[in-house]
Scaffold this motif. Sequence first.
Motif, PDB file in Angstrom:
ATOM      1  N   UNK A 145    -104.655   8.271 -41.188  1.00 23.46           N
ATOM      2  CA  UNK A 145    -104.017   7.089 -40.610  1.00 23.46           C
ATOM      3  C   UNK A 145    -103.733   6.040 -41.688  1.00 23.46           C
ATOM      4  N   UNK A 146    -104.670   5.881 -42.618  1.00 24.41           N
ATOM      5  CA  UNK A 146    -104.490   4.898 -43.694  1.00 24.41           C
ATOM      6  C   UNK A 146    -103.337   5.290 -44.615  1.00 24.41           C
ATOM      7  N   UNK A 147    -103.266   6.576 -44.958  1.00 20.42           N
ATOM      8  CA  UNK A 147    -102.194   7.049 -45.833  1.00 20.42           C
ATOM      9  C   UNK A 147    -100.839   6.876 -45.149  1.00 20.42           C
ATOM     10  N   UNK A 161    -103.965  21.042 -42.642  1.00 16.55           N
ATOM     11  CA  UNK A 161    -103.080  19.887 -42.495  1.00 16.55           C
ATOM     12  C   UNK A 161    -103.882  18.586 -42.521  1.00 16.55           C
ATOM     13  N   UNK A 162    -103.469  17.648 -43.388  1.00 19.91           N
ATOM     14  CA  UNK A 162    -104.104  16.324 -43.502  1.00 19.91           C
ATOM     15  C   UNK A 162    -105.603  16.434 -43.765  1.00 19.91           C
ATOM     16  N   UNK A 163    -105.981  17.351 -44.653  1.00 19.93           N
ATOM     17  CA  UNK A 163    -107.397  17.471 -44.999  1.00 19.93           C
ATOM     18  C   UNK A 163    -107.967  16.107 -45.381  1.00 19.93           C
ATOM     19  N   UNK A 164    -109.108  15.708 -44.806  1.00 14.69           N
ATOM     20  CA  UNK A 164    -109.638  14.360 -45.048  1.00 14.69           C
ATOM     21  C   UNK A 164    -109.940  14.062 -46.516  1.00 14.69           C
ATOM     22  N   UNK A 165    -110.411  15.054 -47.269  1.00 19.40           N
ATOM     23  CA  UNK A 165    -110.701  14.810 -48.685  1.00 19.40           C
ATOM     24  C   UNK A 165    -109.413  14.514 -49.453  1.00 19.40           C
ATOM     25  N   UNK A 180    -104.997   6.728 -54.419  1.00 21.82           N
ATOM     26  CA  UNK A 180    -103.810   6.666 -55.262  1.00 21.82           C
ATOM     27  C   UNK A 180    -102.891   5.534 -54.825  1.00 21.82           C
ATOM     28  N   UNK A 181    -102.694   5.405 -53.524  1.00 23.89           N
ATOM     29  CA  UNK A 181    -101.836   4.329 -53.012  1.00 23.89           C
ATOM     30  C   UNK A 181    -102.431   2.959 -53.322  1.00 23.89           C
ATOM     31  N   UNK A 182    -103.764   2.857 -53.314  1.00 25.95           N
ATOM     32  CA  UNK A 182    -104.413   1.598 -53.681  1.00 25.95           C
ATOM     33  C   UNK A 182    -104.187   1.272 -55.154  1.00 25.95           C
ATOM     34  N   UNK A 183    -104.195   2.301 -55.988  1.00 25.39           N
ATOM     35  CA  UNK A 183    -103.911   2.083 -57.416  1.00 25.39           C
ATOM     36  C   UNK A 183    -102.495   1.539 -57.590  1.00 25.39           C
ATOM     37  N   UNK A 184    -101.544   2.123 -56.873  1.00 25.46           N
ATOM     38  CA  UNK A 184    -100.166   1.625 -56.938  1.00 25.46           C
ATOM     39  C   UNK A 184    -100.079   0.183 -56.455  1.00 25.46           C
ATOM     40  N   UNK A 201     -99.970   4.816 -42.777  1.00 26.52           N
ATOM     41  CA  UNK A 201     -99.614   3.403 -42.650  1.00 26.52           C
ATOM     42  C   UNK A 201     -99.116   2.834 -43.976  1.00 26.52           C
ATOM     43  N   UNK A 202     -99.779   3.193 -45.070  1.00 28.82           N
ATOM     44  CA  UNK A 202     -99.370   2.665 -46.375  1.00 28.82           C
ATOM     45  C   UNK A 202     -98.042   3.256 -46.816  1.00 28.82           C
ATOM     46  N   UNK A 203     -97.820   4.534 -46.534  1.00 33.43           N
ATOM     47  CA  UNK A 203     -96.526   5.135 -46.863  1.00 33.43           C
ATOM     48  C   UNK A 203     -95.395   4.439 -46.108  1.00 33.43           C
ATOM     49  N   UNK A 204     -95.619   4.153 -44.840  1.00 30.53           N
ATOM     50  CA  UNK A 204     -94.591   3.455 -44.068  1.00 30.53           C
ATOM     51  C   UNK A 204     -94.359   2.039 -44.595  1.00 30.53           C
ATOM     52  N   UNK A 205     -95.368   1.464 -45.236  1.00 30.35           N
ATOM     53  CA  UNK A 205     -95.215   0.120 -45.798  1.00 30.35           C
ATOM     54  C   UNK A 205     -94.382   0.135 -47.068  1.00 30.35           C
TER      55      UNK A 205
END
Length: 418
Positions: free
Chosen positions: A82-84, A296-300, A308-312, A86-90
């Motif tokens: 869900x976090x990934x 699909x969407x493995x949690x790890x 990675x998105x936080x680094x960006x 949401x951030x991709x959509x942002x």
Amino acid sequence: MSNSPVWHPFTQHGLGEPVPLVTRAEGAMLYTADGRRVIDAISSWWVTTHGHCHPRIMSAVREQAERLDQMIFAGWTHEPAEAVAAELCRIMPEELTRVFFSDSGSTSVEVALKMALGHFANRGEPRHRLVVMEHSYHGDTIGAMSVGARGVFNAAYAPLLFDVGRIPFPGEDPQATLDALEAECRKGAAAFIVEPLVLGAGGMLMYSPRVLAQMRDICAAHGVLFIADEVMTAWGRTGTLLACEQAGVVPDILCLSKGLTGGSLPLAVTMASEAIWESHISQDRAKTFFHSSSYTANPLACAAAAANLAIWRDEPVRERISSLAARQQAHLAALSNHRAVRNARRCGTIAALELGGAEGAYLSDLGPRLLRRFREADLLLRPLGNTVYVMPPYCIDDSDLARVWEAIAEAADELAEA
């Protein structure tokens, strides 16, 4: 011949080439069991962006491993996914409102093709034809191979592949490319899939943002879905987050993988517009989007992607990309007039050139010789025939990058003397 039972990808074991054993990695470096320090000049097949074993990503994976390792994603969800999403959509174009997870670049393309065909099937429109660009490569699954270039990669599997429309690469005559695309679109094509700005495995072939924008306009005028395969070109490789940004292009469907997790774990997403989503939403279960894999969407992997998105978001990644692009250009310029070098070119952090005269095929004898030479120099460079390209992690320092280019210059000198 190796005593190992492992069958390696894109490796002809009959040649008896050594297969180094890597024991650890850090930054732009790989370390082998026999004590060698190897510069990873191609980001381990274009995946590693911020560097190997990045502390923030590794920490996120460790923390996630203590909570949830794997779960079914059909009708269930978890916080990292869900976090990934949401951030991709942002950060991605606002028109891309839906995120479908898979586990590799090839599967992200398979998903995109199925979404496109399902879109028209669910709307009752008889559109089935897919259009591709010559020299393209979109992966090694059946659909991905079918929309890629036909040749040595897939000749043995020709009976499995379906027919597609093909347009020429926009080289010396871009108008011919645009005219061919227009003609295919007029026939009622369903979708056009393209690698934006750079065709990777096809030889790091590069074309202009203007042509990319014109191709998008042609598709839009005919209601043909535009699929951008940014598996390799995204995450800063071409100088921007997405290559499509440089053309002001928003695709109907976007394929992402490789750098999505910073290169640490396998994960992919296919992002789609709301229209694609709406055509699959129904009370009729026959219109379900039928695609999945066990992981699909493995949690790890999603935890790695979230880090990675936080680094960006938090770090000066774009400045690092700009710096690397400038350094690459300086090294490339120094070699561009060498008599053994032709077609020196760069797009963002990707630099490429041909060694030894005319452009060669993937099976050029020069390729294995160069590969061996670079491996013996403790460099991970993997030429495409006689096309040598440099695509390192963004963290590579000046001295290591200089070593890479010195080795390429030495190879050019030997070819010139020969």
